[in-house]
Design an enzyme around this catalytic site. Sequence first.
Site, PDB file in Angstrom:
ATOM      1  N   HIS A  60     -20.154 -24.084  15.579  1.00 47.91           N
ATOM      2  CA  HIS A  60     -19.874 -25.457  16.501  1.00 47.91           C
ATOM      3  C   HIS A  60     -18.746 -26.220  15.798  1.00 47.91           C
ATOM      4  O   HIS A  60     -19.039 -26.318  14.201  1.00 47.91           O
ATOM      5  CB  HIS A  60     -21.108 -25.863  16.511  1.00 47.91           C
ATOM      6  CG  HIS A  60     -21.119 -26.968  17.428  1.00 47.91           C
ATOM      7  ND1 HIS A  60     -20.934 -26.878  18.723  1.00 47.91           N
ATOM      8  CD2 HIS A  60     -20.847 -28.418  17.371  1.00 47.91           C
ATOM      9  CE1 HIS A  60     -20.914 -28.230  19.334  1.00 47.91           C
ATOM     10  NE2 HIS A  60     -20.938 -28.853  18.541  1.00 47.91           N
ATOM     11  N   MET A  80     -18.730 -19.091  25.939  1.00 52.87           N
ATOM     12  CA  MET A  80     -18.590 -20.328  26.951  1.00 52.87           C
ATOM     13  C   MET A  80     -19.904 -20.159  27.857  1.00 52.87           C
ATOM     14  O   MET A  80     -19.899 -20.952  28.639  1.00 52.87           O
ATOM     15  CB  MET A  80     -17.588 -20.620  27.145  1.00 52.87           C
ATOM     16  CG  MET A  80     -16.269 -20.875  26.366  1.00 52.87           C
ATOM     17  SD  MET A  80     -16.971 -22.317  24.969  1.00 52.87           S
ATOM     18  CE  MET A  80     -16.698 -23.738  26.111  1.00 52.87           C
ATOM     19  N   ARG A  81     -20.986 -19.314  27.810  1.00 55.51           N
ATOM     20  CA  ARG A  81     -21.835 -19.350  28.738  1.00 55.51           C
ATOM     21  C   ARG A  81     -23.351 -19.562  27.858  1.00 55.51           C
ATOM     22  O   ARG A  81     -23.661 -19.086  26.814  1.00 55.51           O
ATOM     23  CB  ARG A  81     -21.941 -17.866  29.093  1.00 55.51           C
ATOM     24  CG  ARG A  81     -22.557 -17.902  30.622  1.00 55.51           C
ATOM     25  CD  ARG A  81     -22.185 -16.632  31.111  1.00 55.51           C
ATOM     26  NE  ARG A  81     -22.496 -16.577  32.510  1.00 55.51           N
ATOM     27  CZ  ARG A  81     -23.375 -15.781  33.218  1.00 55.51           C
ATOM     28  NH1 ARG A  81     -23.991 -14.881  32.696  1.00 55.51           N
ATOM     29  NH2 ARG A  81     -23.498 -16.235  34.357  1.00 55.51           N
ATOM     30  N   SER A 106     -20.080 -26.321  11.614  1.00 56.21           N
ATOM     31  CA  SER A 106     -21.411 -25.940  11.419  1.00 56.21           C
ATOM     32  C   SER A 106     -21.774 -24.559  11.924  1.00 56.21           C
ATOM     33  O   SER A 106     -21.537 -24.331  12.910  1.00 56.21           O
ATOM     34  CB  SER A 106     -22.408 -26.805  11.787  1.00 56.21           C
ATOM     35  OG  SER A 106     -22.202 -28.190  11.767  1.00 56.21           O
ATOM     36  N   GLU A 153     -33.372 -22.596  22.301  1.00 59.49           N
ATOM     37  CA  GLU A 153     -33.183 -23.050  23.560  1.00 59.49           C
ATOM     38  C   GLU A 153     -32.565 -24.216  23.861  1.00 59.49           C
ATOM     39  O   GLU A 153     -31.835 -24.481  24.831  1.00 59.49           O
ATOM     40  CB  GLU A 153     -34.586 -22.862  24.323  1.00 59.49           C
ATOM     41  CG  GLU A 153     -35.125 -21.674  24.497  1.00 59.49           C
ATOM     42  CD  GLU A 153     -36.342 -21.472  25.067  1.00 59.49           C
ATOM     43  OE1 GLU A 153     -36.842 -22.616  25.841  1.00 59.49           O
ATOM     44  OE2 GLU A 153     -37.141 -20.669  25.044  1.00 59.49           O
ATOM     45  N   ALA A 164     -11.081 -24.069   8.721  1.00 58.38           N
ATOM     46  CA  ALA A 164     -12.439 -23.992   7.836  1.00 58.38           C
ATOM     47  C   ALA A 164     -13.553 -23.168   8.539  1.00 58.38           C
ATOM     48  O   ALA A 164     -14.180 -22.459   7.828  1.00 58.38           O
ATOM     49  CB  ALA A 164     -12.740 -25.539   7.828  1.00 58.38           C
ATOM     50  N   GLU A 165     -13.739 -22.954   9.836  1.00 58.58           N
ATOM     51  CA  GLU A 165     -14.418 -22.095  10.589  1.00 58.58           C
ATOM     52  C   GLU A 165     -14.135 -20.766  10.109  1.00 58.58           C
ATOM     53  O   GLU A 165     -15.027 -20.199   9.808  1.00 58.58           O
ATOM     54  CB  GLU A 165     -14.405 -22.225  12.231  1.00 58.58           C
ATOM     55  CG  GLU A 165     -14.596 -23.588  12.741  1.00 58.58           C
ATOM     56  CD  GLU A 165     -14.526 -23.556  14.152  1.00 58.58           C
ATOM     57  OE1 GLU A 165     -13.974 -22.555  14.773  1.00 58.58           O
ATOM     58  OE2 GLU A 165     -14.723 -24.438  14.765  1.00 58.58           O
ATOM     59  N   ASP A 205     -27.216 -26.195  20.703  1.00 59.06           N
ATOM     60  CA  ASP A 205     -26.515 -26.486  19.163  1.00 59.06           C
ATOM     61  C   ASP A 205     -27.524 -27.465  18.517  1.00 59.06           C
ATOM     62  O   ASP A 205     -27.269 -28.228  17.516  1.00 59.06           O
ATOM     63  CB  ASP A 205     -25.504 -27.539  19.563  1.00 59.06           C
ATOM     64  CG  ASP A 205     -24.134 -26.856  20.249  1.00 59.06           C
ATOM     65  OD1 ASP A 205     -23.970 -25.695  20.180  1.00 59.06           O
ATOM     66  OD2 ASP A 205     -23.623 -27.579  21.007  1.00 59.06           O
ATOM     67  N   ASN A 216     -24.328 -19.263  15.812  1.00 60.05           N
ATOM     68  CA  ASN A 216     -23.314 -19.844  16.549  1.00 60.05           C
ATOM     69  C   ASN A 216     -22.398 -20.695  15.540  1.00 60.05           C
ATOM     70  O   ASN A 216     -23.025 -21.220  14.667  1.00 60.05           O
ATOM     71  CB  ASN A 216     -23.578 -20.533  17.749  1.00 60.05           C
ATOM     72  CG  ASN A 216     -22.540 -21.101  18.608  1.00 60.05           C
ATOM     73  OD1 ASN A 216     -21.474 -20.535  18.912  1.00 60.05           O
ATOM     74  ND2 ASN A 216     -22.696 -22.302  19.014  1.00 60.05           N
ATOM     75  N   GLY A 239     -10.921 -15.562  20.378  1.00 57.29           N
ATOM     76  CA  GLY A 239     -11.415 -14.755  19.622  1.00 57.29           C
ATOM     77  C   GLY A 239     -11.195 -15.022  18.145  1.00 57.29           C
ATOM     78  O   GLY A 239     -11.237 -13.905  17.378  1.00 57.29           O
ATOM     79  N   SER A 240     -10.308 -16.067  17.727  1.00 55.29           N
ATOM     80  CA  SER A 240     -10.107 -16.141  16.416  1.00 55.29           C
ATOM     81  C   SER A 240     -10.920 -16.026  15.183  1.00 55.29           C
ATOM     82  O   SER A 240     -10.975 -15.322  14.314  1.00 55.29           O
ATOM     83  CB  SER A 240      -9.288 -17.508  16.131  1.00 55.29           C
ATOM     84  OG  SER A 240      -9.915 -18.685  16.103  1.00 55.29           O
TER      85      SER A 240
HETATM   86  C1  GRF Z   1     -14.347 -22.519  17.939  1.00 56.00           C
HETATM   87  O1  GRF Z   1     -13.812 -23.875  17.901  1.00 56.00           O
HETATM   88  C2  GRF Z   1     -15.825 -22.806  17.608  1.00 56.00           C
HETATM   89  O2  GRF Z   1     -16.099 -23.684  16.890  1.00 56.00           O
HETATM   90  C3  GRF Z   1     -16.202 -22.967  19.158  1.00 56.00           C
HETATM   91  O3  GRF Z   1     -15.346 -22.456  20.170  1.00 56.00           O
HETATM   92  C4  GRF Z   1     -14.109 -22.217  19.374  1.00 56.00           C
HETATM   93  C5  GRF Z   1     -13.924 -20.681  19.334  1.00 56.00           C
HETATM   94  O4  GRF Z   1     -12.494 -20.473  18.980  1.00 56.00           O
HETATM   95  N1  GRF Z   1     -17.844 -22.642  19.135  1.00 56.00           N
HETATM   96  P1  GRF Z   1     -12.084 -19.000  18.747  1.00 56.00           P
HETATM   97  O5  GRF Z   1     -12.331 -18.280  20.269  1.00 56.00           O
HETATM   98  O6  GRF Z   1     -13.027 -18.422  17.903  1.00 56.00           O
HETATM   99  O7  GRF Z   1     -10.722 -18.990  18.466  1.00 56.00           O
END
Ligand code: GRF
Length: 187
Positions: free
Chosen positions: A108, A89-90, A135, A141, A172-173, A144, A106, A15-16
């Site tokens: 990715h 993850m679902r 990204s 559907e 970066a995310e 990604d 989302n 959940g970062s």
């Molecule tokens: C991240 O790398 C994101 O890009 C991918 O799943 C990971 C989630 O990491 N979809 P976190 O749980 O947000 O730390």
Amino acid sequence: MRDPKRVAILISGRGSNMRALVEQANGYDVVLVASNNLYSEGLDWARMQALLPTWTWDSRGIDKARWEGALSRVLDDHRVGTIALAGFMRILSPPFVSAWAGRIVNIHPSLLPKYRGLDTHARALAARDAVSGCSVHVVTEELDAGEVLGSAEVPVLPDDDAASLEARVREAEHKLYPQVLSEFVTR
Ligand code: GRF
């Protein structure tokens, strides 16, 4: 009535990114954090530190339509108008995605359209890419494959392994996702 500025974040683990979205919220309110994993670390933070409403139901062995039906009721109760997936993850079912068409985003860990799916960092290293990144895209559907709303590049360094590259991309995310979401909720 759904309000686009009322955001639910769906997680499965650490959940970062959820935390970055909460801490850097600008122009939107995170009104719910939901998980399909009772033991998501991120849930504890959301509940105990951020004092946010949380919802969880272990999805293992549960019919997807039932699980998503329960989630939908909670989303409606909270008048959610935007769903942000953050390490969820679902794969959401086509009926759920169509009920929320254009309102699910989302993050990715690749520069889409490169490397849809899993193991993105290992694939970038195997291809000897000089640049990787992340990204934010609209969820459709097809996995990604929705409209890319924004992306950020990071360098791939000569001695990188998948873990070091993942850590750099994740930083970066945490900058990209809140910025993109702030704009997206005005749509
Ligand atoms: C991240 O790398 C994101 O890009 C991918 O799943 C990971 C989630 O990491 N979809 P976190 O749980 O947000 O730390």
